[in-house]
Design a protein around this motif. Sequence first.
Motif, PDB file in Angstrom:
ATOM      1  N   MET A  10     -76.597  -9.189  45.732  1.00  0.00           N
ATOM      2  CA  MET A  10     -78.006  -9.169  45.316  1.00  0.00           C
ATOM      3  C   MET A  10     -78.751 -10.276  46.053  1.00  0.00           C
ATOM      4  N   ASN A  11     -79.768  -9.904  46.848  1.00  0.00           N
ATOM      5  CA  ASN A  11     -80.476 -10.870  47.675  1.00  0.00           C
ATOM      6  C   ASN A  11     -81.840 -11.258  47.129  1.00  0.00           C
ATOM      7  N   HIS A  12     -82.245 -10.655  46.008  1.00  0.00           N
ATOM      8  CA  HIS A  12     -83.567 -10.940  45.463  1.00  0.00           C
ATOM      9  C   HIS A  12     -83.636 -12.371  44.931  1.00  0.00           C
ATOM     10  N   LEU A  13     -84.845 -12.929  44.932  1.00  0.00           N
ATOM     11  CA  LEU A  13     -85.048 -14.236  44.318  1.00  0.00           C
ATOM     12  C   LEU A  13     -84.783 -14.129  42.822  1.00  0.00           C
ATOM     13  N   LEU A  14     -84.092 -15.131  42.281  1.00  0.00           N
ATOM     14  CA  LEU A  14     -83.694 -15.115  40.876  1.00  0.00           C
ATOM     15  C   LEU A  14     -84.627 -15.934  39.992  1.00  0.00           C
ATOM     16  N   GLY A  15     -85.459 -16.759  40.587  1.00  0.00           N
ATOM     17  CA  GLY A  15     -86.342 -17.627  39.811  1.00  0.00           C
ATOM     18  C   GLY A  15     -86.586 -18.911  40.576  1.00  0.00           C
ATOM     19  N   ILE A  16     -87.169 -19.897  39.912  1.00  0.00           N
ATOM     20  CA  ILE A  16     -87.400 -21.207  40.524  1.00  0.00           C
ATOM     21  C   ILE A  16     -86.073 -21.961  40.540  1.00  0.00           C
ATOM     22  N   HIS A  17     -85.754 -22.596  41.673  1.00  0.00           N
ATOM     23  CA  HIS A  17     -84.537 -23.402  41.793  1.00  0.00           C
ATOM     24  C   HIS A  17     -84.828 -24.880  41.505  1.00  0.00           C
ATOM     25  N   HIS A  18     -85.755 -25.450  42.261  1.00  0.00           N
ATOM     26  CA  HIS A  18     -86.154 -26.833  42.016  1.00  0.00           C
ATOM     27  C   HIS A  18     -87.555 -27.076  42.560  1.00  0.00           C
ATOM     28  N   VAL A  19     -88.123 -28.168  42.145  1.00  0.00           N
ATOM     29  CA  VAL A  19     -89.398 -28.651  42.680  1.00  0.00           C
ATOM     30  C   VAL A  19     -89.177 -30.080  43.134  1.00  0.00           C
ATOM     31  N   THR A  20     -89.643 -30.402  44.337  1.00  0.00           N
ATOM     32  CA  THR A  20     -89.483 -31.756  44.869  1.00  0.00           C
ATOM     33  C   THR A  20     -90.855 -32.385  45.064  1.00  0.00           C
ATOM     34  N   ALA A  21     -91.027 -33.564  44.477  1.00  0.00           N
ATOM     35  CA  ALA A  21     -92.286 -34.300  44.566  1.00  0.00           C
ATOM     36  C   ALA A  21     -92.046 -35.657  45.216  1.00  0.00           C
ATOM     37  N   MET A  22     -93.120 -36.387  45.436  1.00  0.00           N
ATOM     38  CA  MET A  22     -93.047 -37.687  46.103  1.00  0.00           C
ATOM     39  C   MET A  22     -93.507 -38.785  45.157  1.00  0.00           C
ATOM     40  N   ALA A  46     -78.453 -16.152  44.750  1.00  0.00           N
ATOM     41  CA  ALA A  46     -77.146 -16.243  44.116  1.00  0.00           C
ATOM     42  C   ALA A  46     -76.123 -17.015  44.941  1.00  0.00           C
ATOM     43  N   ASP A  47     -76.065 -16.755  46.261  1.00  0.00           N
ATOM     44  CA  ASP A  47     -74.927 -17.263  47.024  1.00  0.00           C
ATOM     45  C   ASP A  47     -75.247 -17.297  48.519  1.00  0.00           C
ATOM     46  N   GLU A  48     -74.206 -17.589  49.307  1.00  0.00           N
ATOM     47  CA  GLU A  48     -74.386 -17.727  50.755  1.00  0.00           C
ATOM     48  C   GLU A  48     -74.763 -16.406  51.410  1.00  0.00           C
ATOM     49  N   ASP A  49     -74.203 -15.304  50.940  1.00  0.00           N
ATOM     50  CA  ASP A  49     -74.576 -13.995  51.490  1.00  0.00           C
ATOM     51  C   ASP A  49     -76.064 -13.735  51.303  1.00  0.00           C
ATOM     52  N   ALA A  50     -76.577 -14.104  50.139  1.00  0.00           N
ATOM     53  CA  ALA A  50     -77.988 -13.872  49.844  1.00  0.00           C
ATOM     54  C   ALA A  50     -78.892 -14.710  50.733  1.00  0.00           C
ATOM     55  N   ILE A  51     -78.543 -15.970  50.951  1.00  0.00           N
ATOM     56  CA  ILE A  51     -79.410 -16.812  51.779  1.00  0.00           C
ATOM     57  C   ILE A  51     -79.330 -16.393  53.244  1.00  0.00           C
ATOM     58  N   ASN A  52     -78.160 -15.902  53.673  1.00  0.00           N
ATOM     59  CA  ASN A  52     -78.056 -15.352  55.029  1.00  0.00           C
ATOM     60  C   ASN A  52     -78.965 -14.142  55.195  1.00  0.00           C
ATOM     61  N   ALA A  53     -79.031 -13.308  54.160  1.00  0.00           N
ATOM     62  CA  ALA A  53     -79.900 -12.135  54.207  1.00  0.00           C
ATOM     63  C   ALA A  53     -81.364 -12.545  54.291  1.00  0.00           C
ATOM     64  N   TRP A  54     -81.724 -13.666  53.631  1.00  0.00           N
ATOM     65  CA  TRP A  54     -83.104 -14.141  53.702  1.00  0.00           C
ATOM     66  C   TRP A  54     -83.433 -14.680  55.083  1.00  0.00           C
ATOM     67  N   MET A  55     -82.489 -15.326  55.722  1.00  0.00           N
ATOM     68  CA  MET A  55     -82.752 -15.785  57.083  1.00  0.00           C
ATOM     69  C   MET A  55     -82.997 -14.588  58.003  1.00  0.00           C
ATOM     70  N   GLU A  56     -82.216 -13.527  57.843  1.00  0.00           N
ATOM     71  CA  GLU A  56     -82.429 -12.314  58.632  1.00  0.00           C
ATOM     72  C   GLU A  56     -83.788 -11.695  58.321  1.00  0.00           C
ATOM     73  N   ARG A  57     -84.169 -11.744  57.052  1.00  0.00           N
ATOM     74  CA  ARG A  57     -85.480 -11.198  56.661  1.00  0.00           C
ATOM     75  C   ARG A  57     -86.609 -11.980  57.343  1.00  0.00           C
ATOM     76  N   TYR A  58     -86.516 -13.302  57.341  1.00  0.00           N
ATOM     77  CA  TYR A  58     -87.516 -14.113  58.018  1.00  0.00           C
ATOM     78  C   TYR A  58     -87.600 -13.756  59.509  1.00  0.00           C
ATOM     79  N   HIS A  59     -86.460 -13.573  60.125  1.00  0.00           N
ATOM     80  CA  HIS A  59     -86.463 -13.247  61.553  1.00  0.00           C
ATOM     81  C   HIS A  59     -87.123 -11.897  61.807  1.00  0.00           C
ATOM     82  N   LYS A  60     -86.818 -10.922  60.955  1.00  0.00           N
ATOM     83  CA  LYS A  60     -87.424  -9.595  61.123  1.00  0.00           C
ATOM     84  C   LYS A  60     -88.936  -9.646  60.931  1.00  0.00           C
TER      85      LYS A  60
END
Length: 318
Positions: free
Chosen positions: A1-13, A229-243
């Motif tokens: 499953m490659n869909h976004l699952l929700g918010i992971h974190h927020v980083t502030a300064m 979810a995992d490394e497969d999902a983030i790899n799929a997102w990198m491919e999506r960005y490239h496309k």
Amino acid sequence: MNHLLGIHHVTAMTDSAERNYDFVTKVLGMRLVKKTVNQDDIHTYHTYFADDRGNAGTDLTFFDFPNLPQGIKGTNSISRIGLRVKSDAALEYYRKRFDEHNIKHDEIKELFGSKVLPFEEADGQAYQIFSDEHNEGIPGGIPWKKGPVPEDMAIYGLGPIEITVGYFDEFKTALTTIYEMRIVEEHDDVALLEVGEGGHGGQVILRKDSEKQAQQGYGLVHHVSFRVADEDAINAWMERYHKLEIGNSGIVDRYYFKALYARIGHILIEISTDGPGFMGDESYEHLGETLSLPPFLENQRESIESQVRPFDTIWKGE
């Protein structure tokens, strides 16, 4: 499953890791689960506050940049951090707590059908706590069991992230087409969107404002990250960005998770894996007490420790 699952974190300064630590732990009641360094600027701190076990979707993190100027609030920025509590009663608890600690806050109000309490940190960082009393969707985390706030009242996750842009329609289209967000509610100058199972743990509040441009600095948000979810999902997102021909960082190993960055307009959006998480290099009892370094920085520990000022993060109770 490659869909976004929700918010992971927020980083502030922040301009002070020490003051910020006192505020987030002693006032907000969130647990410091990792004290490490900014991997892109290893002589500065990166602190992670979260739920009792540092679960993805509960992480509020800070870069400590003492020499950075104060940020100027405005449009084309992540304009407010959302946090979650279990009930309306918990919002009232925090309202009283903020009065006791002299924290600047508004009154409790309603936003998209939920009660919220907006407030500010001393450096101007803007937040709002959402009550989950009538919320459904992505579950929250585990309240800090030994924190200063009773477990049934405590912050236990991240809530809707607020983004303000001048190019409202274009950015809304980017969120729905690139990230497959769903529009839940929309008015002339504001829209509520969500991902995954929805609810407060997967929502973005998009506001339109064409006035003063924000300028990055302490007291502002650096980026928001969404979960996969995992490394497969983030790899799929990198491919999506490239496309889609969206410039991106490539996958970056942050040790605690894998990360992928892309700037959409002015907004830096990260995608992060849920694991491995923060429990691998410290015991549950001692999370955040000492300086943690990922293995690829361990051989520089002596140099790093000589350049980052030490500060005590051993929790002794309020």
